[in-house]
Design a protein around this motif. Structure first.
Motif, mmCIF file in Angstrom:
data_model
loop_
_atom_site.group_PDB
_atom_site.id
_atom_site.type_symbol
_atom_site.label_atom_id
_atom_site.label_comp_id
_atom_site.label_asym_id
_atom_site.label_seq_id
_atom_site.Cartn_x
_atom_site.Cartn_y
_atom_site.Cartn_z
ATOM 1 N N ALA A 397 -43.541 13.846 -85.224
ATOM 2 C CA ALA A 397 -44.713 13.003 -85.444
ATOM 3 C C ALA A 397 -45.192 13.176 -86.875
ATOM 4 O O ALA A 397 -46.189 13.849 -87.136
ATOM 5 N N PRO A 398 -44.486 12.623 -87.846
ATOM 6 C CA PRO A 398 -44.782 12.859 -89.263
ATOM 7 C C PRO A 398 -45.940 12.009 -89.757
ATOM 8 O O PRO A 398 -45.784 11.190 -90.665
ATOM 9 N N LEU A 399 -47.119 12.207 -89.198
ATOM 10 C CA LEU A 399 -48.263 11.393 -89.609
ATOM 11 C C LEU A 399 -48.659 11.681 -91.048
ATOM 12 O O LEU A 399 -49.140 10.789 -91.756
ATOM 13 N N GLN A 400 -48.486 12.914 -91.496
ATOM 14 C CA GLN A 400 -48.898 13.267 -92.845
ATOM 15 C C GLN A 400 -48.062 12.564 -93.904
ATOM 16 O O GLN A 400 -48.483 12.446 -95.054
ATOM 17 N N SER A 401 -46.868 12.111 -93.525
ATOM 18 C CA SER A 401 -46.000 11.460 -94.504
ATOM 19 C C SER A 401 -46.325 9.984 -94.685
ATOM 20 O O SER A 401 -45.772 9.336 -95.576
ATOM 21 N N LEU A 402 -47.203 9.440 -93.850
ATOM 22 C CA LEU A 402 -47.533 8.017 -93.942
ATOM 23 C C LEU A 402 -48.404 7.741 -95.159
ATOM 24 O O LEU A 402 -49.279 8.531 -95.519
ATOM 25 N N GLU A 403 -48.155 6.568 -95.751
ATOM 26 C CA GLU A 403 -49.003 6.123 -96.844
ATOM 27 C C GLU A 403 -50.411 5.845 -96.309
ATOM 28 O O GLU A 403 -50.576 5.484 -95.135
ATOM 29 N N PRO A 404 -51.438 5.976 -97.168
ATOM 30 C CA PRO A 404 -52.817 5.712 -96.704
ATOM 31 C C PRO A 404 -52.994 4.337 -96.085
ATOM 32 O O PRO A 404 -53.661 4.188 -95.054
ATOM 33 N N SER A 405 -52.387 3.315 -96.699
ATOM 34 C CA SER A 405 -52.530 1.958 -96.149
ATOM 35 C C SER A 405 -51.853 1.843 -94.783
ATOM 36 O O SER A 405 -52.336 1.138 -93.894
ATOM 37 N N THR A 406 -50.721 2.570 -94.613
ATOM 38 C CA THR A 406 -50.026 2.551 -93.330
ATOM 39 C C THR A 406 -50.840 3.303 -92.282
ATOM 40 O O THR A 406 -50.924 2.874 -91.114
ATOM 41 N N LEU A 407 -51.420 4.401 -92.660
ATOM 42 C CA LEU A 407 -52.268 5.152 -91.745
ATOM 43 C C LEU A 407 -53.476 4.322 -91.312
ATOM 44 O O LEU A 407 -53.890 4.348 -90.148
ATOM 45 N N GLN A 408 -53.999 3.544 -92.261
ATOM 46 C CA GLN A 408 -55.114 2.648 -91.928
ATOM 47 C C GLN A 408 -54.666 1.584 -90.923
ATOM 48 O O GLN A 408 -55.383 1.271 -89.969
ATOM 49 N N ALA A 409 -53.470 1.032 -91.131
ATOM 50 C CA ALA A 409 -52.947 0.031 -90.196
ATOM 51 C C ALA A 409 -52.744 0.640 -88.814
ATOM 52 O O ALA A 409 -53.013 0.000 -87.787
ATOM 53 N N LEU A 410 -52.254 1.891 -88.771
ATOM 54 C CA LEU A 410 -52.074 2.578 -87.500
ATOM 55 C C LEU A 410 -53.416 2.748 -86.785
ATOM 56 O O LEU A 410 -53.523 2.496 -85.572
ATOM 57 N N TYR A 411 -54.400 3.145 -87.533
ATOM 58 C CA TYR A 411 -55.728 3.317 -86.940
ATOM 59 C C TYR A 411 -56.247 1.985 -86.382
ATOM 60 O O TYR A 411 -56.819 1.941 -85.280
ATOM 61 N N GLU A 412 -56.034 0.899 -87.122
ATOM 62 C CA GLU A 412 -56.516 -0.410 -86.672
ATOM 63 C C GLU A 412 -55.803 -0.861 -85.395
ATOM 64 O O GLU A 412 -56.422 -1.424 -84.482
ATOM 65 N N LEU A 413 -54.479 -0.621 -85.334
ATOM 66 C CA LEU A 413 -53.732 -0.983 -84.127
ATOM 67 C C LEU A 413 -54.244 -0.206 -82.922
ATOM 68 O O LEU A 413 -54.453 -0.767 -81.834
ATOM 69 N N MET A 414 -54.465 1.091 -83.093
ATOM 70 C CA MET A 414 -54.923 1.918 -81.978
ATOM 71 C C MET A 414 -56.343 1.530 -81.568
ATOM 72 O O MET A 414 -56.668 1.471 -80.381
ATOM 73 N N SER A 415 -57.174 1.235 -82.554
ATOM 74 C CA SER A 415 -58.526 0.794 -82.233
ATOM 75 C C SER A 415 -58.504 -0.518 -81.468
ATOM 76 O O SER A 415 -59.292 -0.725 -80.541
ATOM 77 N N LEU A 416 -57.575 -1.404 -81.852
ATOM 78 C CA LEU A 416 -57.462 -2.694 -81.180
ATOM 79 C C LEU A 416 -57.111 -2.516 -79.707
ATOM 80 O O LEU A 416 -57.695 -3.152 -78.824
ATOM 81 N N VAL A 417 -56.171 -1.603 -79.421
ATOM 82 C CA VAL A 417 -55.785 -1.344 -78.029
ATOM 83 C C VAL A 417 -56.962 -0.760 -77.264
ATOM 84 O O VAL A 417 -57.303 -1.214 -76.166
ATOM 85 N N HIS A 418 -57.602 0.251 -77.826
ATOM 86 C CA HIS A 418 -58.713 0.904 -77.140
ATOM 87 C C HIS A 418 -59.868 -0.064 -76.905
ATOM 88 O O HIS A 418 -60.426 -0.135 -75.805
ATOM 89 N N ASP A 419 -60.223 -0.822 -77.936
ATOM 90 C CA ASP A 419 -61.350 -1.743 -77.809
ATOM 91 C C ASP A 419 -61.074 -2.835 -76.777
ATOM 92 O O ASP A 419 -61.976 -3.269 -76.061
ATOM 93 N N SER A 420 -59.810 -3.271 -76.730
ATOM 94 C CA SER A 420 -59.463 -4.314 -75.762
ATOM 95 C C SER A 420 -59.601 -3.812 -74.339
ATOM 96 O O SER A 420 -60.066 -4.529 -73.449
ATOM 97 N N VAL A 421 -59.189 -2.559 -74.093
ATOM 98 C CA VAL A 421 -59.309 -2.001 -72.748
ATOM 99 C C VAL A 421 -60.768 -1.778 -72.387
ATOM 100 O O VAL A 421 -61.197 -2.042 -71.267
ATOM 101 N N GLU A 422 -61.546 -1.303 -73.332
ATOM 102 C CA GLU A 422 -62.968 -1.125 -73.062
ATOM 103 C C GLU A 422 -63.633 -2.462 -72.748
ATOM 104 O O GLU A 422 -64.521 -2.555 -71.907
ATOM 105 N N ALA A 423 -63.142 -3.509 -73.415
ATOM 106 C CA ALA A 423 -63.728 -4.823 -73.184
ATOM 107 C C ALA A 423 -63.440 -5.337 -71.785
ATOM 108 O O ALA A 423 -64.199 -6.135 -71.241
#
Length: 522
Positions: A397-423
């Motif tokens: 799980a090489p999260l530390q190797s991700l570029e900042p913009s990629t890490l931001q995209a990952l966070y947005e994808l995960m937030s999208l999944v979580h928010d959709s389920v909460e909705a």
């Protein structure tokens, strides 16, 4: 003695004249051969439902079309008189010589009198006969065979006309069909009795021509009335090697790969196309059943005439529009399961080597580990959303190797999944997903091209992944596989839509190309 030399760049090479089956074509997907037409009951019960091509010999033998339309035996004069001098038809005019591609940049549709095309064919046939007489007078040798002469002579000009899909019958279009009068000469094959045809069409080439690789959305019976056709077939499962055009663009049922000069540097998997293909040869009277979705590329000899019958498959006839979303999810789920099985098998082998033969559990165990996304959000929200720092030390799980913009995209994808389920809990999934997604988009995503913005407007997943570089996206997905598998599963099964899936497909193709380039450099 010396045989007549064929013009450069024209004609069928010996290996292209023969039938063959690629080394990787599964036995169950090979075209069946029938020396005579089957009964209607046999076709309906054991041929059509398999969705596998079938060749039928002698289907049109003895038919009026077969005996009256043959250009070598007065057929051109008969067609001229039958259709009449004033009927106009739509022809394809190619700007790429004898190859007809599906995109609008390579051909155009032009309206010409049917009589003009017939006179052009008569002139062409006369030239072939004159060349034949000349060769015999000079004692060059034996009279050229049909395969050598009729398949190979070239046109004088660079542009070619092809009567493609000229309607004889069309139940989906209320306008009068141009060649409706020819229906009197056509007797539908007995094994298609009772089929509700969408259309019956007329096809004719003046000189040797090639159609680009494509599939049709209907079942198809292609019947050769005169001349010869060579048809190369690929199963729908071979789609990754054919690079179909985007589903939302022009000519989406056509392959991107050139049939004459394939660019393997851009389409790396295309070099394996032939291994997944099968070629069949259709002579006068023969017919080929091409199921919907099967890719095919057709070579036609000089002065070849064919008709085809199109009809909707049973599954498409019974597929109600309000069920589309369900079918999409079921198909996507099956595709994902297949890919996960492949990964599981690969990982099982590696794990077995590392653990002295220990074999991890199979598909059943993987299914038992699938989760309820709603419970994951409540029980793992903290670990998933802060996983960039809390779990980066996990193996694979090489999260530390991700570029900042990629890490931001990952966070947005995960937030999208979580928010959709909460909705879902709030019975407000549409509003929640829209608000949260729009508020979380980064400045970088505003750089999306204008022509893509309209397509991506309603697909938040596509908006997030489009700006991510292919290899960075691969790293991001691998991080999700190892660290946040449940969130990834929720993304694929609950959030990913058709546009997002298409963008992912593009990215995967780019990954393959960049990976191949890196391997070559190494």
């Amino acid at each position: 003695t010396q045989k007549k030399k064929l013009p450069d760049g024209q004609g069928m090479q010996a290996e292209e004249d023969a039938e063959f089956v690629g080394a990787r074509v599964e036995a169950g997907l090979r075209a069946a051969r029938f020396s005579s037409p089957p009964s209607s009951e046999e076709f309906a019960a054991s041929i059509e439902p398999k969705n596998v091509p079938a060749v039928f010999r002698g289907v049109l033998n003895g038919s009026a079309a077969s005996s009256r339309w043959d250009p070598l035996h007065g057929g051109l004069d008969y067609l001229l008189e039958k259709v009449g001098p004033d009927v106009a038809v739509e022809a394809m005019m190619s700007s790429t010589g004898h190859v007809f591609y599906g995109d609008l940049r390579s051909h155009e549709r032009v309206s010409i009198p049917f009589s003009t095309f017939m006179h052009s064919c008569k002139s062409y046939l006369g030239g072939l006969n004159a060349a034949d007489d000349s060769s015999k007078d000079k004692g060059i040798g034996e009279e050229p065979t049909c395969s050598e002469e009729m398949c190979s002579a070239s046109l004088e000009n660079s542009e070619q006309l092809y009567l493609a899909q000229v309607s004889i019958l069309n139940t989906e279009n209320k306008e009068r069909c141009s060649l409706e009068v020819l229906k009197e000469d056509i007797q539908e094959p007995i094994f298609l009795k009772g089929r509700p045809f969408s259309s019956i069409n007329f096809w004719m080439s003046r000189a040797h021509m090639r159609s680009s690789t494509h599939y049709d959305p209907h079942h198809n019976l292609l019947c050769v009335v005169a001349g010869c056709k060579k048809v190369t077939l690929w199963s729908p499962s071979a789609s990754p090697f054919l690079y179909p055009m985007p589903v939302y663009g022009e000519a989406s049922n056509h392959s991107c790969v050139s049939i004459e000069e394939p660019d393997y540097s851009s389409y790396t998997r295309a070099k394996y196309m032939k291994e997944y293909s099968e070629r069949v040869v259709l002579n006068c009277g023969d017919a080929l059943f091409i199921p919907e979705g099967w890719y095919h590329q057709v070579d036609s000899d000089d002065l070849t005439i064919a008709i085809n019958f199109w009809w909707k498959s049973r599954i498409m006839t019974e597929m109600l529009e309000h069920m589309d979303a369900y079918y999409l999810r079921r198909i996507l789920r099956r595709l994902v399961d297949t890919e996960m099985d492949k990964i599981a098998q690969k990982n099982s082998f590696s794990h077995a080597q590392e653990n002295n033969g220990f074999q991890p559990t199979d598909k059943a165990l993987r299914r038992s580990e699938q989760f309820n996304l709603h419970n994951e959000v409540k029980s793992h929200d903290t670990s998933d959303k802060k996983g960039a720092t809390d779990t980066s030390d996990k193996k694979g799980a090489p999260l530390q190797s991700l570029e900042p913009s990629t890490l931001q995209a990952l966070y947005e994808l995960m937030s999208l999944v979580h928010d959709s389920v909460e909705a879902v809990d709030q019975n407000n999934i549409a509003e929640s997903a829209s608000q949260d997604t729009s508020s979380s988009q980064s400045i970088e995503r505003k750089k999306i091209a204008a022509d893509d913005s309209s397509l991506l407007e309603k697909d938040p997943v596509a908006k997030i992944i489009l700006p991510v570089e292919p290899l960075e996206l691969r790293s991001m997905l691998l991080a999700m596989v190892h660290t946040f598998p449940r969130t990834l599963e929720g993304l694929v099964l609950n959030i990913l839509g058709p546009t997002g899936a298409e963008i992912l497909t593009r990215k995967f193709d780019e990954m393959d190309q960049q990976t191949t380039t890196e391997e070559q450099q190494d």
